[in-house]
Motif scaffolding. Sequence first.
Motif, PDB file in Angstrom:
ATOM      1  N   ASP A 231       0.838  -1.187   0.000  1.00 35.20           N
ATOM      2  CA  ASP A 231       0.000   0.000   0.000  1.00 35.20           C
ATOM      3  C   ASP A 231       0.880   1.247   0.000  1.00 35.20           C
ATOM      4  N   ALA A 232       0.333   2.354  -0.510  1.00 38.72           N
ATOM      5  CA  ALA A 232       1.058   3.626  -0.472  1.00 38.72           C
ATOM      6  C   ALA A 232       1.391   3.992   0.968  1.00 38.72           C
ATOM      7  N   PHE A 233       2.558   4.601   1.190  1.00 35.19           N
ATOM      8  CA  PHE A 233       2.936   4.998   2.540  1.00 35.19           C
ATOM      9  C   PHE A 233       3.928   6.140   2.490  1.00 35.19           C
ATOM     10  N   GLN A 234       4.103   6.795   3.642  1.00 34.16           N
ATOM     11  CA  GLN A 234       5.134   7.800   3.857  1.00 34.16           C
ATOM     12  C   GLN A 234       5.822   7.492   5.176  1.00 34.16           C
ATOM     13  N   ALA A 235       7.113   7.734   5.248  1.00 35.01           N
ATOM     14  CA  ALA A 235       7.855   7.459   6.480  1.00 35.01           C
ATOM     15  C   ALA A 235       9.036   8.418   6.588  1.00 35.01           C
ATOM     16  N   SER A 236       9.478   8.616   7.815  1.00 27.09           N
ATOM     17  CA  SER A 236      10.686   9.414   8.048  1.00 27.09           C
ATOM     18  C   SER A 236      11.585   8.669   9.025  1.00 27.09           C
ATOM     19  N   TYR A 237      12.894   8.885   8.893  1.00 23.00           N
ATOM     20  CA  TYR A 237      13.894   8.176   9.677  1.00 23.00           C
ATOM     21  C   TYR A 237      14.962   9.146  10.173  1.00 23.00           C
ATOM     22  N   THR A 238      15.556   8.815  11.306  1.00 21.06           N
ATOM     23  CA  THR A 238      16.753   9.511  11.754  1.00 21.06           C
ATOM     24  C   THR A 238      17.968   8.712  11.294  1.00 21.06           C
ATOM     25  N   VAL A 239      19.033   9.410  10.950  1.00 22.53           N
ATOM     26  CA  VAL A 239      20.275   8.778  10.529  1.00 22.53           C
ATOM     27  C   VAL A 239      21.362   9.171  11.517  1.00 22.53           C
ATOM     28  N   THR A 240      21.990   8.192  12.148  1.00 15.08           N
ATOM     29  CA  THR A 240      23.020   8.471  13.143  1.00 15.08           C
ATOM     30  C   THR A 240      24.334   7.810  12.742  1.00 15.08           C
ATOM     31  N   ALA A 241      25.425   8.444  13.143  1.00 17.60           N
ATOM     32  CA  ALA A 241      26.774   7.905  12.948  1.00 17.60           C
ATOM     33  C   ALA A 241      27.584   8.242  14.180  1.00 17.60           C
TER      34      ALA A 241
END
Length: 227
Positions: A22-32
């Motif tokens: 199904d269509a979706f939207q998401a956001s993520y944090t990127v850590t190093a």
Amino acid sequence: MQRFIIAAGLTLFTSLAVAAPDAFQASYTVTAKGLEMGVMTTSLRYNGNTYTYQKRTEANGLAALLSGDTLTERSTGKKNGEELIPAQYMHHHKNKKKDKKDEFSFVTPTQTSGTFNGTAYQLTVPDGTLDMATLELYLMDALAAGKPLNYHIVSRGKLQDYRLRNVGKETISVPAGEYDCEKVEVVHTDGERQTILWLAPKLNYAIVQVRHKEDGDTIETRLKQYQ
């Protein structure tokens, strides 16, 4: 900054049918190195019988000041019933020191034509070959249906095998909450890298976390919001 997210793949077997997510939207944090370095947004959209899957990562905070790093990855193609058939792909990584782009089209199901860092190429590929973005959507279906996790992809002007293995189940906590996940590892032949993905059945097997280790560094991408 290093490339932000490593994805998973596409099948080598005869039947490549996939149940389109199904269509979706998401956001993520990127850590190093334990520090937040950027934010990634993803979206899968349908318009009639076409689809667009896009991921965009941008450095933030001090990392943005130092590097101005951005990474855009996009795949477009056809939705034939429940099957997704990629047509065009673009991967563009840009910062203050470099500007690298990989673009190609599927001229036919077994022929690609594109450019990588300004150099044109053409490849003959097996029927069913995918790009590095659409393969994530195939992986979601493969886990849900218990299909093999062995894949062919085109990346950086080359045809590559992409193999993964399911290494069990694990409950993890990310900014978006706690999820029971399938834990999948990318099989790297060089032994110098490790890439692990966690995908949540509760979210139709969307990627909840990715951890990539290379050259002593660890980059983590963790789900912040999903809808």
